[in-house]
Design a protein around this motif. Structure first.
Motif, PDB file in Angstrom:
ATOM      1  N   ALA A  64      -2.712  39.279 -43.231  1.00  0.00           N
ATOM      2  CA  ALA A  64      -1.631  39.564 -42.490  1.00  0.00           C
ATOM      3  C   ALA A  64      -1.608  38.926 -40.894  1.00  0.00           C
ATOM      4  O   ALA A  64      -2.620  38.927 -40.450  1.00  0.00           O
ATOM      5  N   SER A  65      -0.384  38.892 -40.295  1.00  0.00           N
ATOM      6  CA  SER A  65      -0.369  38.409 -38.984  1.00  0.00           C
ATOM      7  C   SER A  65      -0.518  39.586 -38.073  1.00  0.00           C
ATOM      8  O   SER A  65      -0.644  40.775 -38.362  1.00  0.00           O
ATOM      9  N   TRP A 115       5.601  36.495 -39.637  1.00  0.00           N
ATOM     10  CA  TRP A 115       5.232  36.634 -41.116  1.00  0.00           C
ATOM     11  C   TRP A 115       4.888  35.210 -41.186  1.00  0.00           C
ATOM     12  O   TRP A 115       5.202  34.222 -40.712  1.00  0.00           O
ATOM     13  N   GLN A 172       4.939  34.379 -47.353  1.00  0.00           N
ATOM     14  CA  GLN A 172       5.060  35.930 -47.418  1.00  0.00           C
ATOM     15  C   GLN A 172       6.761  36.072 -47.512  1.00  0.00           C
ATOM     16  O   GLN A 172       6.906  36.881 -48.127  1.00  0.00           O
ATOM     17  N   ILE A 180       7.607  43.486 -46.404  1.00  0.00           N
ATOM     18  CA  ILE A 180       6.875  42.532 -47.457  1.00  0.00           C
ATOM     19  C   ILE A 180       6.604  43.456 -48.411  1.00  0.00           C
ATOM     20  O   ILE A 180       6.619  42.866 -49.721  1.00  0.00           O
TER      21      ILE A 180
END
Length: 190
Positions: free
Chosen positions: A73-74, A80, A84, A135
């Motif tokens: 994940a960022s 994103w 994703q 997400i």
């Protein structure tokens, strides 16, 4: 530079896959970063086995790719990766209106390309139109302006078309009443 985190991507020992034309001597090879320096706010990479300027010039316009864990994940809030978002359901007022097919990165803003039963719709990826991305739930919530996902009602279209077809008519000026109505206006003479 396309990465938003050069400090993490460009560390000594990072190995990059090269995207170059098939005729390039670098096609199918990788590069290992030795050092990244900044000159006049521009990054300059120094790579293993690229020992002089002539060798570096053969890499002009090469694109460097780095492997990344797709589950990573960022660190940024509201950020994103494209992979994703692709495939997420696009929801409007709790109803699915389509699925994200891809993202187009434009100079002004990114566009979500949403596949709908009526064709693809380009949705500006801005907070005002895309207020929520979940997400985990697999959804993107949109609040688009009227007409983005549906055709406008015929009445609105007809009134818009008739307004374009008929130019506005200025009301006629009233003629003065009385005997001098047909006479020429007084013009001063010398």
């Amino acid at each position: 530079m396309f990465t938003d985190d050069p400090g993490r991507r460009f560390v000594p020992g990072s190995v990059f896959t090269l995207q170059v034309p098939t005729g390039s001597p670098w096609h199918g090879k990788t590069l290992e970063l030795v050092e990244l320096r900044w000159y006049n706010q521009h990054p300059v990479g120094f790579f293993k086995d690229v020992l002089d300027r002539s060798a570096a010039e053969t890499l002009a316009k090469a694109i460097l790719w780095i492997e990344q864990d797709p589950a990573e994940a960022s660190d940024e809030e509201d950020a994103w990766y494209d992979h994703q978002l692709v495939g997420l359901a696009v929801m409007r007022d709790g109803v699915k209106v389509g699925t994200i097919a891809r993202l187009d990165h434009m100079p002004a803003q990114d566009l979500l390309i949403v596949k709908t039963p009526n064709g693809d719709v380009m949705v500006p990826f801005v907070k005002a139109i895309v207020p929520a991305v979940d997400i985990a739930a697999g959804t993107v919530t949109v609040t688009p302006p009227i007409g983005l996902f549906e055709e406008l009602p015929e009445e609105a279209e007809e009134s818009a078309e008739s307004a374009e077809a008929e130019p506005p008519v200025a009301p006629e000026a009233e003629a003065p009443s009385g005997a001098d109505a047909d006479a020429a206006p007084d013009v001063p003479t010398e």
